[in-house]
Design a protein around this motif. Structure first.
Motif, PDB file in Angstrom:
ATOM      1  N   THR A  85      34.564  80.316  28.312  1.00  0.00           N
ATOM      2  CA  THR A  85      33.864  79.101  28.663  1.00  0.00           C
ATOM      3  C   THR A  85      33.132  79.179  29.991  1.00  0.00           C
ATOM      4  OG1 THR A  85      34.233  76.745  29.089  1.00  0.00           O
ATOM      5  CG2 THR A  85      36.026  78.232  29.668  1.00  0.00           C
ATOM      6  N   TYR A  87      33.392  76.720  31.946  1.00  0.00           N
ATOM      7  CA  TYR A  87      34.279  75.932  32.812  1.00  0.00           C
ATOM      8  C   TYR A  87      35.266  76.883  33.468  1.00  0.00           C
ATOM      9  CZ  TYR A  87      32.535  72.153  29.782  1.00  0.00           C
ATOM     10  OH  TYR A  87      31.759  71.290  29.074  1.00  0.00           O
ATOM     11  N   GLY A  88      35.003  77.238  34.736  1.00  0.00           N
ATOM     12  CA  GLY A  88      35.781  78.290  35.364  1.00  0.00           C
ATOM     13  C   GLY A  88      36.671  77.891  36.512  1.00  0.00           C
ATOM     14  N   GLU A  90      40.043  76.323  38.477  1.00  0.00           N
ATOM     15  CA  GLU A  90      41.483  76.424  38.239  1.00  0.00           C
ATOM     16  C   GLU A  90      41.981  75.277  37.365  1.00  0.00           C
ATOM     17  OE1 GLU A  90      45.278  77.761  38.037  1.00  0.00           O
ATOM     18  OE2 GLU A  90      43.506  78.854  38.676  1.00  0.00           O
ATOM     19  N   ASP A  92      40.306  73.797  35.070  1.00  0.00           N
ATOM     20  CA  ASP A  92      39.866  74.122  33.710  1.00  0.00           C
ATOM     21  C   ASP A  92      40.821  75.110  33.053  1.00  0.00           C
ATOM     22  OD1 ASP A  92      37.510  72.535  34.005  1.00  0.00           O
ATOM     23  OD2 ASP A  92      36.560  74.206  35.053  1.00  0.00           O
ATOM     24  N   ARG A  93      41.272  76.091  33.823  1.00  0.00           N
ATOM     25  CA  ARG A  93      42.224  77.068  33.300  1.00  0.00           C
ATOM     26  C   ARG A  93      43.537  76.386  32.931  1.00  0.00           C
ATOM     27  NH1 ARG A  93      46.470  80.011  34.303  1.00  0.00           N
ATOM     28  NH2 ARG A  93      46.853  79.125  36.337  1.00  0.00           N
ATOM     29  N   HIS A 104      42.326  82.314  29.418  1.00  0.00           N
ATOM     30  CA  HIS A 104      41.139  81.557  29.814  1.00  0.00           C
ATOM     31  C   HIS A 104      40.218  82.508  30.561  1.00  0.00           C
ATOM     32  CE1 HIS A 104      38.809  79.074  32.684  1.00  0.00           C
ATOM     33  NE2 HIS A 104      38.759  78.227  31.672  1.00  0.00           N
ATOM     34  N   PHE A 105      39.033  82.762  30.008  1.00  0.00           N
ATOM     35  CA  PHE A 105      38.039  83.611  30.656  1.00  0.00           C
ATOM     36  C   PHE A 105      36.768  82.811  30.869  1.00  0.00           C
ATOM     37  CE2 PHE A 105      40.498  86.819  28.173  1.00  0.00           C
ATOM     38  CZ  PHE A 105      41.011  87.527  29.248  1.00  0.00           C
ATOM     39  N   ALA A 106      36.236  82.889  32.089  1.00  0.00           N
ATOM     40  CA  ALA A 106      34.992  82.190  32.410  1.00  0.00           C
ATOM     41  C   ALA A 106      33.799  83.077  32.079  1.00  0.00           C
ATOM     42  CB  ALA A 106      34.963  81.794  33.883  1.00  0.00           C
ATOM     43  N   LYS A 107      32.723  82.440  31.621  1.00  0.00           N
ATOM     44  CA  LYS A 107      31.475  83.149  31.358  1.00  0.00           C
ATOM     45  C   LYS A 107      30.747  83.366  32.684  1.00  0.00           C
ATOM     46  CE  LYS A 107      30.749  81.058  26.800  1.00  0.00           C
ATOM     47  NZ  LYS A 107      29.882  80.171  26.022  1.00  0.00           N
ATOM     48  N   VAL A 109      31.776  86.676  30.811  1.00  0.00           N
ATOM     49  CA  VAL A 109      33.080  87.318  30.699  1.00  0.00           C
ATOM     50  C   VAL A 109      33.000  88.795  31.034  1.00  0.00           C
ATOM     51  CG1 VAL A 109      32.858  87.910  28.251  1.00  0.00           C
ATOM     52  CG2 VAL A 109      35.128  87.500  29.225  1.00  0.00           C
TER      53      VAL A 109
END
Length: 131
Positions: A85, A87-88, A90, A92-93, A104-107, A109
């Motif tokens: 996502t 949405y990166g 903390e 959001d995680r 949970h990986f932020a784009k 990625v």
């Protein structure tokens, strides 16, 4: 990983969806694609993939709601759920993990990290099936 490990990708951005599908297929995974949360839920129930990589900001139902529904369904509750996502933060995680995601990986990625998580899950699944 061989053909026995299937990955469901759920993302409403066609370019990102296609790029991730190509990367995963190049590493030997069978890939099923969906462009919204409800289609992702249907694809998960019919294809029964080992892994679902899900965007959070989806039309229809959010990735959070999709994860909650997958975890509530006995047919899909044991699959690896990966939030991928934009949405990166903390918070959001934490929200992703609370909804049922395993990772949970932020784009954008780091594909190596995503691949390592998927590979470990698929290898463990193959070992479970062999015993």
């Amino acid at each position: 990983p061989g053909q026995r490990c299937q990955v469901l990708l759920v993302d409403d951005q066609p370019d990102g969806l296609e790029m991730m599908a190509m990367l995963l297929e190049a590493h030997g995974y069978a890939v099923v694609q969906a462009v919204n949360g409800l289609d992702g839920l249907e694809a998960a129930r019919s294809a029964r993939p080992a892994v679902a990589v899900i965007d959070i900001g989806l039309p229809g139902i959010s990735g959070y709601e999709l994860a909650r529904r997958l975890r509530a369904d006995p047919a899909t509750r044991t699959m690896l759920l990966v939030a991928l996502t934009g949405y990166g933060l903390e918070e959001d995680r934490r929200r992703a993990l609370a909804a049922g995601f395993d990772h949970h990986f932020a784009k954008p990625v780091n594909f190596g990290q995503l691949h390592a998580a998927v590979e470990a899950w698929c290898e463990a699944g193959a070992e479970r099936q062999a015993t």
